[in-house]
Structure formats: structure tokens, C-alpha cells
Design an enzyme around this catalytic site. Structure first.
Site, short mmCIF file in Angstrom:
data_model
loop_
_atom_site.label_atom_id
_atom_site.label_comp_id
_atom_site.label_asym_id
_atom_site.label_seq_id
_atom_site.Cartn_x
_atom_site.Cartn_y
_atom_site.Cartn_z
CB ALA A 20 -0.95 0.00 1.19
CG HIS A 115 -3.31 -9.11 -2.01
ND1 HIS A 115 -3.04 -8.28 -0.95
CD2 HIS A 115 -2.80 -10.32 -1.66
CE1 HIS A 115 -2.41 -8.96 0.01
NE2 HIS A 115 -2.24 -10.19 -0.40
CB SER A 182 2.42 -3.28 7.40
OG SER A 182 1.28 -3.97 6.89
CG ASN A 203 6.86 0.69 5.83
OD1 ASN A 203 6.24 1.63 6.33
ND2 ASN A 203 6.25 -0.41 5.40
#
Ligand code: ZN
Length: 230
Positions: A20, A115, A182, A203
Site C-alpha cells: 500500500a 491480491h 507492513s 517503509n
């Protein structure tokens, strides 16, 4: 950063895995972020096979909002840099948890969308592909089945071919760069453990100690810095 550049140049097999955080600089709201009306409801109760079967009203509203939110979203420079690295032979494989199709839109090839993709729809009953406009209009398939985006819902298996392909790339990798995920969602969270190569974790918010190098920063900004003197 210099070490990452050296690894990138010397690695004969580099894999990039994104989540994301790769898309936030394009304006895609993180599925798990605190903003957005769907925070009133847990995505885990909507992005499910149960909701598709027994609460289509909510399921349809949720995905219509997500699809409409992507309408004017375009890849950012970080996506372009990764596609460029792939073109230059610096990156051999790109896999993503994102369903927004931005890597492909930036020119990356053979991206494994672990996904699935929210850019296309199919019938849940017969599997037939359908036009996006028909899903948005809440029409049913010719067979009477419900239309749904080609995302992987909670309760569904990952696309086997994409998963196997990414897994074999991970095993062959000399360098794995994980960006903006994450690593909370199984089984993708296991992928960085499948390599014997060097591992880099980029990140903004989260740290994972078992990586060889950690960079705390935004995806696009960090990639720009790495790319600048590559
Ligand atoms: Zn059908």
C-alpha cells in the site's frame, strides 16, 4: 543508500515486492488508514466472500467507492523508476499486493498482482469477464450471477500462478527490495523469508529488524534518491 546501490548493480536477480505504501504518493488511500468512510466498517467484514454472497449491497458500495477513487490516480515517479530499472535489467521481477494496477500503468511488465486487480470484473457464478461499467451499474451477469472485481477477497486463495512465479523469483533472488508493505497479511508476509539474497526494507512507518538494510521513508522519494546516482 550507497550500499543499496552497490547491491542493485551487482545483483544478477533482483525482486521488488510492493504494498500500500507504494501507492500513497499517487493519492491511493491505504486500505488500513484511518481516513475514508469505510473506516466505519472493517474492510475484513466487507472485502469477503461472505459479504459478496449475503450483503451485496454493502459489498457493491464499498468497491464502487474504491474503483471511483482510482479514476484520476496515476503512477508517480517511484513507479516509473521501478519500470525503468526493469527495462535496464536492474530488476528481474516485480510483485505487488496492490490491486490498483499502477506498476503496469507505469510501464512495468509481467507484474504479479498477488491480491488481484480492481481494474477488471468477472461473474462470481460462471467466471465470465464483464465490463466494469456493468459492475458499476450493479447489473448481473447474463447467467444471473453477481459481478465482482478481480481482487482477492478475504477467504479466497491467492492466484496460484502469480504466487508460484513470485516464490521462484524470491528463491533465486540475490537482492529483494520490499517497499511500503507492513507485511501483516499472510502469506505475502512470508515471501521475504524465502530468499537467501540481501534484503532491503523501505517503509515510512514500520520497521522490521530482520532485513539487511532499513530505509525509513516514502517509497517514491526513497527510490528517487537511490536512482539519482545509480
Ligand atoms: Zn455469470
Amino acid at each position: 543508500m550507497e550500499q543499496i546501490r552497490e547491491w542493485l548493480k551487482s545483483s544478477k536477480h533482483t525482486v521488488v515486492l510492493t504494498g500500500a505504501g507504494m501507492s500513497t504518493e499517487s493519492g491511493v488511500a491505504d486500505f488500513r488508514s484511518k481516513s475514508g468512510w469505510w473506516q466505519q466498517i472493517n474492510p475484513r467484514t466487507v472485502a469477503t466472500t461472505e459479504a459478496l454472497a449475503s450483503n451485496y449491497e454493502l459489498f457493491h458500495r464499498f468497491y464502487t467507492a474504491r474503483i471511483n477513487a482510482l479514476e484520476h490516480i496515476v503512477p508517480h515517479e517511484g513507479h516509473m523508476i521501478l519500470a525503468d530499472w526493469q527495462q535496464r535489467g536492474l530488476v528481474q521481477h516485480i510483485a505487488t499486493q496492490n490491486v490498483d494496477g499502477l506498476h503496469t500503468a507505469a510501464g512495468a511488465e509481467n507484474v504479479d498482482e498477488l491480491h488481484g486487480s480492481i481494474r477488471s470484473v468477472r461473474c462470481q457464478s460462471c467466471g465470465q469477464a464483464a465490463e466494469m461499467s456493468r459492475f458499476l451499474a450493479k447489473e448481473a451477469c447474463a447467467c444471473g450471477g453477481r459481478l465482482r472485481p478481480n481482487v482477492i477477497l478475504f477467504g479466497e486463495n491467492l492466484p496460484q500462478q502469480a504466487w508460484n512465479n513470485t516464490l521462484s523469483h524470491m528463491k533465486a533472488a540475490q537482492l529483494v527490495i520490499v517497499i511500503g508493505t507492513s507485511l501483516e497479511v499472510y502469506p505475502v508476509s512470508q515471501l521475504p523469508h524465502m530468499t537467501n539474497g540481501k534484503t532491503v526494507y523501505i517503509n515510512l512507518e514500520i520497521e522490521h529488524s530482520h532485513f539487511d538494510r532499513m530505509v525509513k521513508g516514502k517509497a517514491g522519494e526513497t527510490l528517487k534518491i537511490i536512482d539519482a546516482s545509480l
